[in-house]
Scaffold this active site. Structure first.
Site, PDB file in Angstrom:
ATOM      1  N   GLY A  68       0.850  -1.121  -0.123  1.00 38.97           N
ATOM      2  CA  GLY A  68      -0.130   0.160  -0.095  1.00 38.97           C
ATOM      3  C   GLY A  68       0.836   1.279   0.033  1.00 38.97           C
ATOM      4  N   GLN A 144      -3.209   6.167   4.249  1.00 34.45           N
ATOM      5  CA  GLN A 144      -2.173   6.259   3.270  1.00 34.45           C
ATOM      6  C   GLN A 144      -2.640   7.369   2.204  1.00 34.45           C
ATOM      7  OE1 GLN A 144      -1.074   2.317   2.168  1.00 34.45           O
ATOM      8  NE2 GLN A 144       0.010   2.110   3.845  1.00 34.45           N
ATOM      9  N   SER A 171      -6.225   4.732  11.465  1.00 40.21           N
ATOM     10  CA  SER A 171      -4.573   4.581  11.755  1.00 40.21           C
ATOM     11  C   SER A 171      -4.073   6.136  12.014  1.00 40.21           C
ATOM     12  CB  SER A 171      -4.001   4.031  10.412  1.00 40.21           C
ATOM     13  OG  SER A 171      -4.715   2.894  10.289  1.00 40.21           O
ATOM     14  N   GLU A 286      -3.758  -2.645  12.147  1.00 40.93           N
ATOM     15  CA  GLU A 286      -2.495  -3.645  11.683  1.00 40.93           C
ATOM     16  C   GLU A 286      -2.491  -4.668  12.810  1.00 40.93           C
ATOM     17  OE1 GLU A 286      -1.195  -3.985   9.222  1.00 40.93           O
ATOM     18  OE2 GLU A 286      -1.826  -2.174   8.018  1.00 40.93           O
ATOM     19  N   HIS A 313      -7.245  -4.471   2.508  1.00 45.76           N
ATOM     20  CA  HIS A 313      -5.720  -4.692   2.958  1.00 45.76           C
ATOM     21  C   HIS A 313      -5.172  -5.786   2.077  1.00 45.76           C
ATOM     22  CE1 HIS A 313      -4.900  -2.262   6.965  1.00 45.76           C
ATOM     23  NE2 HIS A 313      -5.690  -1.600   5.786  1.00 45.76           N
ATOM     24  N   ARG A 317      -9.372  -8.864   5.508  1.00 45.59           N
ATOM     25  CA  ARG A 317      -8.927  -9.549   6.674  1.00 45.59           C
ATOM     26  C   ARG A 317      -9.799  -9.920   7.668  1.00 45.59           C
ATOM     27  NH1 ARG A 317      -3.279  -5.822   7.665  1.00 45.59           N
ATOM     28  NH2 ARG A 317      -2.115  -6.868   6.480  1.00 45.59           N
ATOM     29  N   ARG A 358       0.230 -10.525   7.890  1.00 48.79           N
ATOM     30  CA  ARG A 358      -0.615 -10.523   9.462  1.00 48.79           C
ATOM     31  C   ARG A 358      -1.300 -11.696   9.486  1.00 48.79           C
ATOM     32  NH1 ARG A 358       2.833  -6.465  10.455  1.00 48.79           N
ATOM     33  NH2 ARG A 358       2.359  -4.705   9.657  1.00 48.79           N
TER      34      ARG A 358
END
Length: 399
Positions: A68, A144, A171, A286, A313, A317, A358
């Site tokens: 990313g 991001q 985040s 994360e 992601h 997830r 992850r």
């Protein structure tokens, strides 16, 4: 931090060095992408990378892999290149959200040909300059988007003002890191107004960066202390950090661990008993896979929420964790923005990682206490920590 340091070094007014950088697939792809556009990036020395900025030029091709940071930090500076810069990556990269960033760049004059989904494969037609100015963006899918614009903003003729409109940006610690690192090279950053970030145009200075240890990469090792009743120390942790150390401390405390910062590093101690928790993880998403693994081994139910954005992601997830934890015997309910996990006796099975580092971390934690857990692909950990299998084995063996 390595990714941000590389980008800032490539647009600085002089050379920079990165001390103790993270060497992993993501950062190597970032280095290669900057080289492709003309920057001098030497990564021969594992402990000292050197970046000497040069004018960006095309044609160039950027392999984003599944990173990313590469697909969101490099397109804004590609607008500064004198020529076209193409982007593509792993199949899953074509599904990762990028559209809001593309539209924001178009709104300040960057010409981009993107795929039908608004992302890669795409071409940024660099003109050697970007006017900059004010952009309005929905960054609820990824912080991001904002960081990518801010990192490049000082090189834009009018700088950049980013206004977020939409659900909360996830985040937040990563955005604080971006602003902190920009200021460290002389960038004028104003983030005092909620959901508005402004970077003034100006030259950035080259400098020496000392890269911190990665808290997200350390999470499975800290979780190992909780599930085994052991102790794990991450060496060399700084006294102050933009990373979410205090939040991690609180979460691990709730789950039965103790976190202390000493002269040797950041230490986590466990009792062998893990407690469930109810937590909004939007600022530390994360950590969700590892915390979900702990929750499956806890003595009470857990609710992990605020992480709808991690569906975009490396894989979805939320869905992947629900599927794989159920396969091990856990009672899991999947919601739009998280998971409810009710522990049950777990059994061994093959844990699918979906090319997601992850997910591999989560499986490794569960495998410490549940016999017969196998990862179908541990090599995916090379994305951010190629040494993970060796480090994990040495930790378990106590060497």
């Amino acid at each position: 931090m390595t990714a941000r340091a590389l980008v800032l070094s490539a647009i600085a007014d002089g050379p920079s060095t990165l001390r103790r950088p993270l060497r992993a697939r993501d950062t190597e792809l970032m280095s290669a992408g900057l080289r492709a556009m003309g920057s001098h990036v030497s990564t021969l020395d594992d402990d000292r990378w050197v970046v000497r900025p040069r004018p960006f030029a095309g044609p160039a091709h950027i392999d984003v892999g599944l990173a990313g940071t590469v697909m969101r930090f490099v397109p804004p500076i590609a607008g500064l290149a004198s020529g076209p810069v193409t982007f593509d990556g792993d199949p899953r990269a074509r599904l990762r959200p990028l559209g809001p960033l593309v539209e924001a760049l178009r709104s300040i004059g960057v010409r981009i040909d993107a795929s039908q989904t608004g992302g890669v494969p795409m071409t940024v037609h660099g003109s050697g300059r970007v006017a900059g100015g004010e952009v309005v963006i929905d960054a609820s899918a990824s912080s991001q988007f904002v960081s990518g614009l801010l990192l490049a903003g000082a090189a834009f003729e009018q700088g950049i003002v980013v206004r977020h409109v939409g659900p909360p940006v996830p985040s937040a610690p990563h955005l604080r890191m971006t602003a902190q690192m920009l200021r460290a090279v002389g960038g004028a950053v104003d983030d005092t107004t909620p959901d508005v970030w402004a970077v003034q145009p100006g030259k950035l200075s080259g400098r020496e960066w000392l890269i911190e240890p990665d808290l997200s990469g350390a999470a499975p090792f800290f979780a190992a202390a909780l599930v085994t009743g052991g102790q794990v120390t991450l060496l060399g942790w700084p006294r102050s950090s933009a990373q979410a150390v205090d939040r991690l401390r609180g979460l691990l405390d709730q789950m039965g661990g103790a976190v202390t910062l000493g002269t040797d590093g950041l230490t986590v101690r466990g009792t062998g008993t893990v407690h469930g928790l109810d937590a909004d993880l939007s600022d530390v998403s994360e950590l969700t896979p590892v915390l979900a693994a702990l929750a499956a081994l806890a003595d009470s139910p857990s609710r992990l929420r605020g992480v709808a954005h991690i569906r975009g992601h490396e894989t979805d997830r939320v869905a992947a964790l629900a599927r794989e934890l159920k396969a091990l015997g856990a009672d899991v309910t999947e919601s739009h923005d998280g998971l409810e996990i009710r522990p049950r006796p777990l059994r061994g099975a093959v844990f699918q990682t979906y090319d997601d580092h992850r997910l591999a971390h989560a499986a490794a934690v569960i495998g410490l206490t549940v016999p017969g857990v196998e990862l179908n692909d541990v090599a995916c950990t090379s994305k951010t920590l190629p040494e993970f299998p060796a480090l994990w084995s040495s930790m378990v063996a106590g060497v």
